[in-house]
Structure formats: C-alpha cells, structure tokens
Design an enzyme around this catalytic site. Structure first.
Site, PDB file in Angstrom:
ATOM      1  N   MET A 289     -88.850 -88.142 -65.091  1.00 36.67           N
ATOM      2  CA  MET A 289     -88.196 -87.761 -66.337  1.00 36.67           C
ATOM      3  C   MET A 289     -88.336 -88.772 -67.471  1.00 36.67           C
ATOM      4  O   MET A 289     -87.716 -88.605 -68.520  1.00 36.67           O
ATOM      5  CB  MET A 289     -86.703 -87.489 -66.068  1.00 36.67           C
TER       6      MET A 289
ATOM      7  N   LEU B   2     -94.041 -92.122 -70.082  1.00 30.25           N
ATOM      8  CA  LEU B   2     -94.868 -93.254 -69.677  1.00 30.25           C
ATOM      9  C   LEU B   2     -95.595 -93.832 -70.892  1.00 30.25           C
ATOM     10  O   LEU B   2     -95.976 -93.099 -71.804  1.00 30.25           O
ATOM     11  CB  LEU B   2     -95.885 -92.819 -68.618  1.00 30.25           C
TER      12      LEU B   2
ATOM     13  N   ASN C  66     -99.438 -84.521 -63.954  1.00 27.28           N
ATOM     14  CA  ASN C  66     -98.055 -84.039 -63.990  1.00 27.28           C
ATOM     15  C   ASN C  66     -98.003 -82.549 -63.707  1.00 27.28           C
ATOM     16  O   ASN C  66     -98.933 -81.805 -64.052  1.00 27.28           O
ATOM     17  CB  ASN C  66     -97.448 -84.303 -65.381  1.00 27.28           C
TER      18      ASN C  66
ATOM     19  N   HIS D 132     -95.772 -79.343 -64.683  1.00 34.12           N
ATOM     20  CA  HIS D 132     -94.723 -78.901 -65.613  1.00 34.12           C
ATOM     21  C   HIS D 132     -94.341 -77.468 -65.271  1.00 34.12           C
ATOM     22  O   HIS D 132     -95.230 -76.623 -65.084  1.00 34.12           O
ATOM     23  CB  HIS D 132     -95.219 -79.003 -67.062  1.00 34.12           C
TER      24      HIS D 132
ATOM     25  N   GLU E  66    -100.459 -89.950 -73.830  1.00 35.90           N
ATOM     26  CA  GLU E  66     -99.321 -90.718 -74.354  1.00 35.90           C
ATOM     27  C   GLU E  66     -98.187 -89.844 -74.866  1.00 35.90           C
ATOM     28  O   GLU E  66     -97.068 -90.320 -75.063  1.00 35.90           O
ATOM     29  CB  GLU E  66     -99.785 -91.675 -75.460  1.00 35.90           C
TER      30      GLU E  66
ATOM     31  N   ASP F   2     -96.598 -83.690 -72.281  1.00 37.38           N
ATOM     32  CA  ASP F   2     -97.133 -82.354 -71.991  1.00 37.38           C
ATOM     33  C   ASP F   2     -98.326 -81.947 -72.852  1.00 37.38           C
ATOM     34  O   ASP F   2     -98.565 -80.754 -73.061  1.00 37.38           O
ATOM     35  CB  ASP F   2     -96.019 -81.304 -72.157  1.00 37.38           C
TER      36      ASP F   2
ATOM     37  N   LYS G 229     -91.537 -73.036 -55.752  1.00 34.40           N
ATOM     38  CA  LYS G 229     -92.409 -72.590 -54.660  1.00 34.40           C
ATOM     39  C   LYS G 229     -93.865 -72.529 -55.149  1.00 34.40           C
ATOM     40  O   LYS G 229     -94.796 -73.020 -54.497  1.00 34.40           O
ATOM     41  CB  LYS G 229     -91.979 -71.210 -54.155  1.00 34.40           C
TER      42      LYS G 229
ATOM     43  N   GLU H 147     -95.112 -74.141 -57.597  1.00 32.54           N
ATOM     44  CA  GLU H 147     -95.542 -75.507 -57.905  1.00 32.54           C
ATOM     45  C   GLU H 147     -96.066 -76.216 -56.672  1.00 32.54           C
ATOM     46  O   GLU H 147     -97.093 -76.881 -56.690  1.00 32.54           O
ATOM     47  CB  GLU H 147     -94.307 -76.257 -58.418  1.00 32.54           C
TER      48      GLU H 147
HETATM   49  N1  LIG Z   1     -96.616 -90.161 -71.592  1.00 31.86           N
HETATM   50  C1  LIG Z   1     -96.112 -89.137 -70.864  1.00 31.86           C
HETATM   51  N2  LIG Z   1     -95.049 -89.349 -70.057  1.00 31.86           N
HETATM   52  C2  LIG Z   1     -94.545 -88.312 -69.320  1.00 31.86           C
HETATM   53  C3  LIG Z   1     -95.111 -87.025 -69.421  1.00 31.86           C
HETATM   54  C4  LIG Z   1     -96.248 -86.833 -70.291  1.00 31.86           C
HETATM   55  O1  LIG Z   1     -96.808 -85.707 -70.381  1.00 31.86           O
HETATM   56  N3  LIG Z   1     -96.710 -87.917 -70.989  1.00 31.86           N
HETATM   57  N4  LIG Z   1     -94.570 -85.959 -68.702  1.00 31.86           N
HETATM   58  C5  LIG Z   1     -93.190 -86.153 -68.295  1.00 31.86           C
HETATM   59  C6  LIG Z   1     -92.661 -85.037 -67.467  1.00 31.86           C
HETATM   60  N5  LIG Z   1     -92.075 -84.044 -68.374  1.00 31.86           N
HETATM   61  C7  LIG Z   1     -92.616 -82.800 -68.448  1.00 31.86           C
HETATM   62  O2  LIG Z   1     -93.517 -82.400 -67.700  1.00 31.86           O
HETATM   63  C8  LIG Z   1     -90.969 -84.382 -69.180  1.00 31.86           C
HETATM   64  C9  LIG Z   1     -89.947 -85.145 -68.638  1.00 31.86           C
HETATM   65  C10 LIG Z   1     -88.853 -85.491 -69.425  1.00 31.86           C
HETATM   66  C11 LIG Z   1     -88.786 -85.087 -70.760  1.00 31.86           C
HETATM   67  C12 LIG Z   1     -87.627 -85.507 -71.606  1.00 31.86           C
HETATM   68  O3  LIG Z   1     -87.386 -84.933 -72.647  1.00 31.86           O
HETATM   69  N6  LIG Z   1     -86.922 -86.542 -71.135  1.00 31.86           N
HETATM   70  C13 LIG Z   1     -85.716 -87.008 -71.841  1.00 31.86           C
HETATM   71  C14 LIG Z   1     -84.940 -87.991 -70.970  1.00 31.86           C
HETATM   72  C15 LIG Z   1     -84.443 -87.258 -69.710  1.00 31.86           C
HETATM   73  C16 LIG Z   1     -83.719 -88.196 -68.771  1.00 31.86           C
HETATM   74  O4  LIG Z   1     -83.614 -89.396 -69.080  1.00 31.86           O
HETATM   75  O5  LIG Z   1     -83.297 -87.690 -67.701  1.00 31.86           O
HETATM   76  C17 LIG Z   1     -86.116 -87.730 -73.123  1.00 31.86           C
HETATM   77  O6  LIG Z   1     -87.227 -88.282 -73.206  1.00 31.86           O
HETATM   78  O7  LIG Z   1     -85.233 -87.744 -73.991  1.00 31.86           O
HETATM   79  C18 LIG Z   1     -89.787 -84.305 -71.290  1.00 31.86           C
HETATM   80  C19 LIG Z   1     -90.884 -83.943 -70.503  1.00 31.86           C
HETATM   81  C20 LIG Z   1     -92.990 -87.498 -67.607  1.00 31.86           C
HETATM   82  N7  LIG Z   1     -93.507 -88.539 -68.487  1.00 31.86           N
HETATM   83  N1  GAR Z   2     -91.094 -81.730 -67.540  1.00 36.43           N
HETATM   84  C1  GAR Z   2     -91.141 -82.176 -66.193  1.00 36.43           C
HETATM   85  C2  GAR Z   2     -90.324 -81.264 -65.316  1.00 36.43           C
HETATM   86  O1  GAR Z   2     -89.475 -80.527 -65.803  1.00 36.43           O
HETATM   87  N2  GAR Z   2     -90.612 -81.318 -64.031  1.00 36.43           N
HETATM   88  C3  GAR Z   2     -89.906 -80.452 -63.123  1.00 36.43           C
HETATM   89  O2  GAR Z   2     -88.781 -81.105 -62.588  1.00 36.43           O
HETATM   90  C4  GAR Z   2     -88.499 -80.470 -61.354  1.00 36.43           C
HETATM   91  C5  GAR Z   2     -88.127 -81.550 -60.400  1.00 36.43           C
HETATM   92  O3  GAR Z   2     -87.594 -80.946 -59.277  1.00 36.43           O
HETATM   93  P1  GAR Z   2     -87.460 -81.791 -57.929  1.00 36.43           P
HETATM   94  O4  GAR Z   2     -86.741 -83.067 -58.274  1.00 36.43           O
HETATM   95  O5  GAR Z   2     -86.684 -80.871 -57.043  1.00 36.43           O
HETATM   96  O6  GAR Z   2     -88.862 -82.059 -57.463  1.00 36.43           O
HETATM   97  C6  GAR Z   2     -89.760 -79.724 -60.912  1.00 36.43           C
HETATM   98  O7  GAR Z   2     -89.567 -78.333 -60.967  1.00 36.43           O
HETATM   99  C7  GAR Z   2     -90.785 -80.134 -61.940  1.00 36.43           C
HETATM  100  O8  GAR Z   2     -91.662 -79.102 -62.304  1.00 36.43           O
END
Ligand SMILES: Nc1nc2c(c(=O)[nH]1)N[C@@H](CN(C=O)c1ccc(C(=O)N[C@@H](CCC(=O)O)C(=O)O)cc1)CN2
Ligand code: GAR
Length: 190
Positions: A87, A90, A102, A104, A142, A145, A172, A174
């Site tokens: 979450m 990176l 990743n 999604h 960077e 998504d 499932k 995924e």
């Molecule tokens: N550089 C990147 N880092 C991450 C990516 C990416 O594509 N590029 N993917 C995410 C995973 N993700 C969607 O697939 C995703 C995860 C979290 C968020 C988000 O909005 N997070 C919140 C904080 C949430 C928390 O602290 O629990 C935020 O940034 O405010 C959006 C998309 C993983 N890293």
């Molecule tokens: N944007 C990233 C995102 O939403 N990822 C989603 O978080 C869930 C984690 O579930 P889990 O902790 O049970 O694996 C998963 O469904 C994954 O696709």
C-alpha cells in the site's frame, strides 16, 4: 531459478497463491524474501511458516525505508519483486533499479491511482454500476498504476453484486492471473 521477493501490507493472498503453485510444481521460481510495511501483516506469519525470510520495513524501523528495501533486494539477489497488496508508493530509484510487478484489482487505466486500493476500488466499481471489472498485472513505475500492462483478466458483475462478493471474485481471479504471469516470465515469453 528466478529469485522473487514479495512486498505486502496485509494478507499477501497473491504471495500465498505463488507459494502454492511452487509447492505443486506449477511454477519453477524461488520465493526468497517477504517485506511488509505493516508489523501486523499476516503475510509475515505465512512467510515464517513457509521458512521464507521476512522483514518489517517502514518509517519507524528505517529512516529511508525504500533504501533499506533496495539493500535487501540486492542482498537476496532478487530478479523480480511482486507487490501483493502493498500500500505504499515506491520511490523512482526502486522502480528504476528493479523489475517490480503489481497486481491491481481493476481494469486499468480506470479505477487506479492514489486512493484506489483494496475495497475502495470495488466500492467505486459498484457505485458506478459497472457490468465488468477484473485484474490488471503491470510493471511498476514511479507513478501509481501507470506502468506497462502485462496481463488483464475480466469478470462480469452480477445484477446484485456486492463489494464483498466482487472482492472475493477478484481475489480468486488475481491468484490465477499472478501464477499465469509468472509462468510467462519463467518461460521468457513475456
Ligand atoms: N511507484 C509505485 N508504487 C506503488 C505502485 C505503483 O504503481 N507505483 N502500486 C501500488 C499498489 N497500488 C495499486 O495497485 C496502490 C496502493 C496504494 C495506493 C494509495 O493510494 N495509498 C495511500 C496510502 C494507503 C495506506 O497507507 O494504507 C496513499 O498513497 O495515500 C494507491 C495504489 C504500490 N506502490
Ligand atoms: N492498488 C493495490 C491494491 O488495491 N491491491 C489489492 O489489495 C488486495 C490485498 O489483499 P490481500 O492483503 O488479501 O492480499 C488485493 O486484492 C490486491 O489486488
């Protein structure tokens, strides 16, 4: 054998799917490292149960978490990094240096970006009365998504689809899609 690290913030259901596929010899990869930003993540216990080294890395444990993640990835010789419900954003240094993938829980580019994670994605899909959703597996750059899409699988929503039922369907799908993706990687057909 391809050495793979997993980053996860909660259950790491995708990680468990990869581990099962390795045990069943459907996949010939080596899961060598698990990292979570969440000390309470159940993925850490799963990794320990499987005998896989695992670490908690966050702003409390390290002044620069992403630098520590990079050090561990190098130390463990990781060729791929899989984000299994990770979450945190990176850094561009990390995304440039490593092959990061990743999963999604939606059909990008829709329903992606900041704030779009976990159940929030399914809530938005249901609220907008979409008739389909799915899983997108993509390279990580960077931005949230926006990396190259490697695989997308679709699912049709029922008339009475709920957030819970959609979340279950997507998870499932995924778990199947992630194994398919790594099969392509190991057969270098990606
Ligand atoms: N550089 C990147 N880092 C991450 C990516 C990416 O594509 N590029 N993917 C995410 C995973 N993700 C969607 O697939 C995703 C995860 C979290 C968020 C988000 O909005 N997070 C919140 C904080 C949430 C928390 O602290 O629990 C935020 O940034 O405010 C959006 C998309 C993983 N890293
Ligand atoms: N944007 C990233 C995102 O939403 N990822 C989603 O978080 C869930 C984690 O579930 P889990 O902790 O049970 O694996 C998963 O469904 C994954 O696709």
């Amino acid at each position: 054998m391809i050495r793979v690290a997993v980053l996860a913030s909660h259950n790491g259901s995708g990680f468990n799917a990869l581990y099962e596929a390795v045990i069943k010899k459907e996949l010939n990869i080596e899961l060598v490292l698990v990292i979570s930003n969440n000390q309470n993540a159940s993925v850490l216990q799963s990794a320990s149960d499987y005998g896989i080294d695992n670490f908690v890395i966050n702003s409390k444990t390290d002044a620069n978490p992403d630098e520590k993640i990079a050090l561990l990835l190098k130390e463990y010789g990781c060729e791929y990094v899989f984000l299994s419900g990770y979450m945190k954003k990176l850094s561009s240094d990390l995304t440039r240096e490593f092959n990061i993938i990743n999963s999604h829980p939606a059909l990008l580019p829709r329903y992606g970006g900041e704030g779009m994670y976990g159940r929030k994605v399914h809530e938005a899909v249901i609220k907008n009365r979409e008739n389909e959703s799915g899983v997108t597996i993509h390279r990580v750059n960077e931005n949230y998504d926006e990396g190259e899409i490697l695989l997308q699988t679709r699912v049709t929503l029922s008339e009475d689809e709920s957030v819970d039922s959609l979340e279950t369907k997507i998870k499932k799908l995924e778990q199947i899609s992630i194994v398919e993706l790594f099969k392509k990687i190991q057969e270098s057909t990606l």
